[in-house]
Design a protein around this motif. Structure first.
Motif, PDB file in Angstrom:
ATOM      1  N   ILE A  40      35.065  59.337  -2.303  1.00  0.00           N
ATOM      2  CA  ILE A  40      34.752  57.920  -2.046  1.00  0.00           C
ATOM      3  C   ILE A  40      33.267  57.647  -2.332  1.00  0.00           C
TER       4      ILE A  40
ATOM      5  N   GLU B 229      44.269  53.250  -0.524  1.00  0.00           N
ATOM      6  CA  GLU B 229      45.209  53.422  -1.629  1.00  0.00           C
ATOM      7  C   GLU B 229      46.613  52.968  -1.226  1.00  0.00           C
TER       8      GLU B 229
ATOM      9  N   ASP C   1      38.887  50.335   6.929  1.00  0.00           N
ATOM     10  CA  ASP C   1      37.766  50.171   6.006  1.00  0.00           C
ATOM     11  C   ASP C   1      36.786  49.222   6.679  1.00  0.00           C
TER      12      ASP C   1
ATOM     13  N   ALA D 281      42.606  71.851   2.815  1.00  0.00           N
ATOM     14  CA  ALA D 281      42.112  73.215   2.606  1.00  0.00           C
ATOM     15  C   ALA D 281      41.294  73.737   3.785  1.00  0.00           C
ATOM     16  N   ASN D 282      40.782  72.843   4.600  1.00  0.00           N
ATOM     17  CA  ASN D 282      39.875  73.273   5.672  1.00  0.00           C
ATOM     18  C   ASN D 282      40.662  73.724   6.915  1.00  0.00           C
TER      19      ASN D 282
ATOM     20  N   GLY E 113      44.870  63.539   7.813  1.00  0.00           N
ATOM     21  CA  GLY E 113      43.554  63.699   7.164  1.00  0.00           C
ATOM     22  C   GLY E 113      42.480  63.987   8.206  1.00  0.00           C
TER      23      GLY E 113
ATOM     24  N   GLY F  32      38.860  65.442   7.340  1.00  0.00           N
ATOM     25  CA  GLY F  32      37.939  64.711   6.464  1.00  0.00           C
ATOM     26  C   GLY F  32      36.914  63.906   7.249  1.00  0.00           C
ATOM     27  N   SER F  33      36.162  63.117   6.520  1.00  0.00           N
ATOM     28  CA  SER F  33      35.075  62.346   7.115  1.00  0.00           C
ATOM     29  C   SER F  33      35.611  61.333   8.148  1.00  0.00           C
TER      30      SER F  33
ATOM     31  N   MET G 201      30.010  59.965   3.713  1.00  0.00           N
ATOM     32  CA  MET G 201      31.465  59.892   3.485  1.00  0.00           C
ATOM     33  C   MET G 201      31.921  61.104   2.685  1.00  0.00           C
ATOM     34  N   GLY G 202      33.237  61.216   2.467  1.00  0.00           N
ATOM     35  CA  GLY G 202      33.766  62.281   1.625  1.00  0.00           C
ATOM     36  C   GLY G 202      33.249  62.129   0.186  1.00  0.00           C
TER      37      GLY G 202
ATOM     38  N   GLY H 225      43.299  59.396  -1.189  1.00  0.00           N
ATOM     39  CA  GLY H 225      44.111  59.210  -2.392  1.00  0.00           C
ATOM     40  C   GLY H 225      45.539  58.783  -2.113  1.00  0.00           C
TER      41      GLY H 225
ATOM     42  N   GLY I  17      45.723  68.329   7.724  1.00  0.00           N
ATOM     43  CA  GLY I  17      44.541  68.545   6.896  1.00  0.00           C
ATOM     44  C   GLY I  17      44.946  69.132   5.563  1.00  0.00           C
TER      45      GLY I  17
ATOM     46  N   MET J 181      31.131  54.615  10.632  1.00  0.00           N
ATOM     47  CA  MET J 181      32.563  54.317  10.581  1.00  0.00           C
ATOM     48  C   MET J 181      33.215  54.318  11.962  1.00  0.00           C
TER      49      MET J 181
ATOM     50  N   ILE K 296      53.857  67.075   6.049  1.00  0.00           N
ATOM     51  CA  ILE K 296      52.909  66.027   6.483  1.00  0.00           C
ATOM     52  C   ILE K 296      53.673  64.726   6.742  1.00  0.00           C
TER      53      ILE K 296
HETATM   54  N1  LIG Z   1      34.608  58.198   4.553  1.00  0.00           N
HETATM   55  C1  LIG Z   1      34.478  56.913   4.816  1.00  0.00           C
HETATM   56  O1  LIG Z   1      33.472  56.484   5.379  1.00  0.00           O
HETATM   57  C2  LIG Z   1      35.581  55.936   4.463  1.00  0.00           C
HETATM   58  C3  LIG Z   1      35.382  54.581   4.729  1.00  0.00           C
HETATM   59  C4  LIG Z   1      36.418  53.692   4.476  1.00  0.00           C
HETATM   60  C5  LIG Z   1      37.615  54.149   3.946  1.00  0.00           C
HETATM   61  N2  LIG Z   1      37.773  55.480   3.667  1.00  0.00           N
HETATM   62  C6  LIG Z   1      39.037  55.926   3.101  1.00  0.00           C
HETATM   63  O2  LIG Z   1      39.610  56.872   4.000  1.00  0.00           O
HETATM   64  C7  LIG Z   1      40.323  57.879   3.276  1.00  0.00           C
HETATM   65  C8  LIG Z   1      39.726  59.229   3.637  1.00  0.00           C
HETATM   66  O3  LIG Z   1      38.374  59.264   3.184  1.00  0.00           O
HETATM   67  P1  LIG Z   1      37.393  60.447   3.609  1.00  0.00           P
HETATM   68  O4  LIG Z   1      36.053  60.051   3.098  1.00  0.00           O
HETATM   69  O5  LIG Z   1      37.570  60.751   5.054  1.00  0.00           O
HETATM   70  O6  LIG Z   1      37.947  61.630   2.717  1.00  0.00           O
HETATM   71  P2  LIG Z   1      37.672  63.191   2.858  1.00  0.00           P
HETATM   72  O7  LIG Z   1      36.478  63.442   3.679  1.00  0.00           O
HETATM   73  O8  LIG Z   1      37.732  63.740   1.489  1.00  0.00           O
HETATM   74  O9  LIG Z   1      38.953  63.690   3.702  1.00  0.00           O
HETATM   75  C9  LIG Z   1      40.250  63.597   3.179  1.00  0.00           C
HETATM   76  C10 LIG Z   1      41.271  64.206   4.106  1.00  0.00           C
HETATM   77  O10 LIG Z   1      42.526  64.296   3.410  1.00  0.00           O
HETATM   78  C11 LIG Z   1      42.940  65.685   3.329  1.00  0.00           C
HETATM   79  N3  LIG Z   1      43.605  65.849   2.055  1.00  0.00           N
HETATM   80  C12 LIG Z   1      43.042  65.990   0.828  1.00  0.00           C
HETATM   81  N4  LIG Z   1      44.005  66.053  -0.112  1.00  0.00           N
HETATM   82  C13 LIG Z   1      45.198  65.940   0.538  1.00  0.00           C
HETATM   83  C14 LIG Z   1      46.557  65.947   0.102  1.00  0.00           C
HETATM   84  N5  LIG Z   1      46.897  66.054  -1.182  1.00  0.00           N
HETATM   85  N6  LIG Z   1      47.531  65.820   1.036  1.00  0.00           N
HETATM   86  C15 LIG Z   1      47.207  65.701   2.347  1.00  0.00           C
HETATM   87  N7  LIG Z   1      45.940  65.707   2.817  1.00  0.00           N
HETATM   88  C16 LIG Z   1      44.938  65.814   1.913  1.00  0.00           C
HETATM   89  C17 LIG Z   1      41.652  66.461   3.459  1.00  0.00           C
HETATM   90  O11 LIG Z   1      41.877  67.793   3.872  1.00  0.00           O
HETATM   91  P3  LIG Z   1      40.782  68.980   3.624  1.00  0.00           P
HETATM   92  O12 LIG Z   1      39.434  68.353   3.701  1.00  0.00           O
HETATM   93  O13 LIG Z   1      41.086  69.935   4.745  1.00  0.00           O
HETATM   94  O14 LIG Z   1      41.076  69.560   2.270  1.00  0.00           O
HETATM   95  C18 LIG Z   1      40.955  65.634   4.536  1.00  0.00           C
HETATM   96  O15 LIG Z   1      41.535  65.870   5.783  1.00  0.00           O
HETATM   97  C19 LIG Z   1      40.184  57.510   1.801  1.00  0.00           C
HETATM   98  O16 LIG Z   1      41.275  56.751   1.403  1.00  0.00           O
HETATM   99  C20 LIG Z   1      38.920  56.650   1.767  1.00  0.00           C
HETATM  100  O17 LIG Z   1      38.915  55.731   0.692  1.00  0.00           O
HETATM  101  C21 LIG Z   1      36.795  56.374   3.927  1.00  0.00           C
END
Ligand SMILES: NC(=O)c1ccc[n+]([C@@H]2O[C@H](COP(=O)([O-])OP(=O)(O)OC[C@H]3O[C@@H](n4cnc5c(N)ncnc54)[C@H](OP(=O)(O)O)[C@@H]3O)[C@@H](O)[C@H]2O)c1
Length: 390
Positions: free
Chosen positions: A205, A123, A147, A37-38, A8, A11-12, A201-202, A100, A35, A263, A83
């Protein structure tokens, strides 16, 4: 040099992890970045960090990734199986930051090869807590929370006896609609739900923070990770997002963890654990903040939060059903098929259907069963949405 993989990476959380790794490139040998789509971001980071392998989740994007990395020497692959294979490549430390339930299988692969798994993907424990913890134990692998709330609890527990813990209190900002009139929530748009008051964040979330589905996942994650009972877990709304969690002990002491909402605190702690290294994060000045506020969450505003305890009472595969139903309801909200408030109703209806389904509640916790219930729960949400539209 430590061998590291970032699942991942685009992502964020992934980008914040890469920010820390890129500040000390000589310390890390990057085994794989994955990753979705990006493609451009994935390719740029793989080149910059000299990764051995870059993988996109989307098979149809393999050619784009190959072209973007032509001449770089970085190996490329695509698809969910690729992956999982990337996660299985020997590494000392693997960041689990796919969004997810797609993050579950690669996380298990990383544990099977004995890596330390830095778990942002909540998850993973919500869907398959006992399976994941048993896998870690069997392969002598370690799970570290990323987290911010769980990292905070972890830090407030250092040197303490878990049996002396009376309660674990995790904080919630209250999300985008904390101060909205209740009657307006049904008309909240995707754009309004996608803006968080404190954290960057993404999108998914961020919307889950507005509904508190995110907090519900975190409550379940707390129970799984720290083996505390559901009655020991409390949630308080804390609009400033400075105190991330508190642990209350049987002598009445409460140890809190404070930090600016960034984070890289929690990611950096997991990256350097058990040491503390210098991190590029803002230092708190409590005199400037002046005051910190706390209040009980209003369950009329956040019905999704209450569902966490319903899920923990059911146990077993209920976590997987809950998470999948929540993910699918969110897809429908983002596609504007249902309203913001319909999401919690749809997920509650799916949990009721789970109760009524023969055999599922007592089914064994295996990856196969988790994936089957995940699929079924998504189908049930679709059924509910179609019924409502009809
Ligand atoms: N963001 C935060 O501050 C934060 C804090 C605590 C916990 N979390 C947890 O951390 C995880 C990631 O959160 P995020 O905010 O970083 O999400 P995000 O920005 O949406 O990034 C998600 C990542 O997963 C990739 N991805 C999406 N669908 C996928 C699939 N089906 N198979 C494989 N890779 C896939 C995305 O790739 P593309 O973008 O290239 O499509 C991206 O690299 C989540 O479980 C979230 O609950 C996040």
């Amino acid at each position: 040099m430590r061998k590291v993989t970032v699942l991942g990476a685009t992502g964020s959380i992934g980008q914040n992890t890469i920010d820390l790794i890129a500040r000390a490139p000589d310390d890390y040998d990057v085994v794989a970045l994955t990753g979705g789509a990006n493609i451009q971001q994935l390719a740029d980071d793989a080149r910059r960090l000299g990764a051995n392998l870059a993988v996109t989740a989307h098979e149809e994007k393999l050619d784009d990734l190959s072209s973007a990395l032509a001449g770089s020497g970085v190996e490329v692959a695509a698809g969910s199986r690729a992956i999982a294979e990337a996660a299985a490549r020997p590494a000392d430390w693997v960041m689990s930051a796919i969004v997810g339930s797609a993050g579950l299988a690669p996380g298990i692969e990383a544990l099977k090869q004995g890596a330390t798994l830095a778990l942002a993907n909540k998850e993973t424990l919500v869907c398959a807590g006992s399976l994941v913890l048993e896998t870690a134990k069997a392969h002598n692998a370690r799970l570290l929370p990323v987290d911010s709330e769980h990292s905070a609890v972890f830090q407030a527990l250092v040197g303490e006896d878990i049996d002396a813990v009376e309660r674990v209190i995790i904080t919630a900002s209250g999300g985008a609609f904390r101060d909205w009139p209740l009657e307006d929530l049904a008309n909240a748009t995707v754009e309004q739900a996608s803006s968080h008051p404190n954290w960057d964040m993404g999108q998914r979330i961020t919307i889950d923070s507005a509904s508190m589905f995110n907090k519900a996942l975190e409550v379940i994650e707390t129970k799984e990770y720290f083996s505390v009972s559901p009655t020991q877990i409390e949630v308080v709304v804390h609009p400033e997002s400075i105190v991330h969690a508190m642990v209350g002990y049987r002598d009445g002491a409460v140890i809190a963890h404070l930090g600016a909402p960034d984070m890289r605190h929690a990611i950096g702690y997991a990256l350097h654990w058990p040491q503390r290294r210098n991190l590029p994060v803002e230092r708190l000045d409590l005199t400037k903040l002046g005051q910190l506020n706390f209040k009980s969450p209003d369950l009329t505003r956040y019905p999704a939060l209450k569902l966490a305890w319903d899920v923990m009472d059911r146990g077993g595969l209920a976590g997987s059903v809950f998470n999948a139903a929540k993910e699918r309801a969110l897809d429908h909200f983002i596609a504007r098929h249902i309203s913001f408030t319909d999401m919690a109703d749809a997920v509650a209806a799916v949990l009721d259907r789970f109760d009524a389904s023969d055999g599922l509640i007592d089914a064994e916790m295996t990856l196969d069963n988790v994936q089957k219930t995940d699929h079924l729960a998504r189908q049930w949400v679709d059924d509910t949405v179609v019924e409502r539209a009809g």
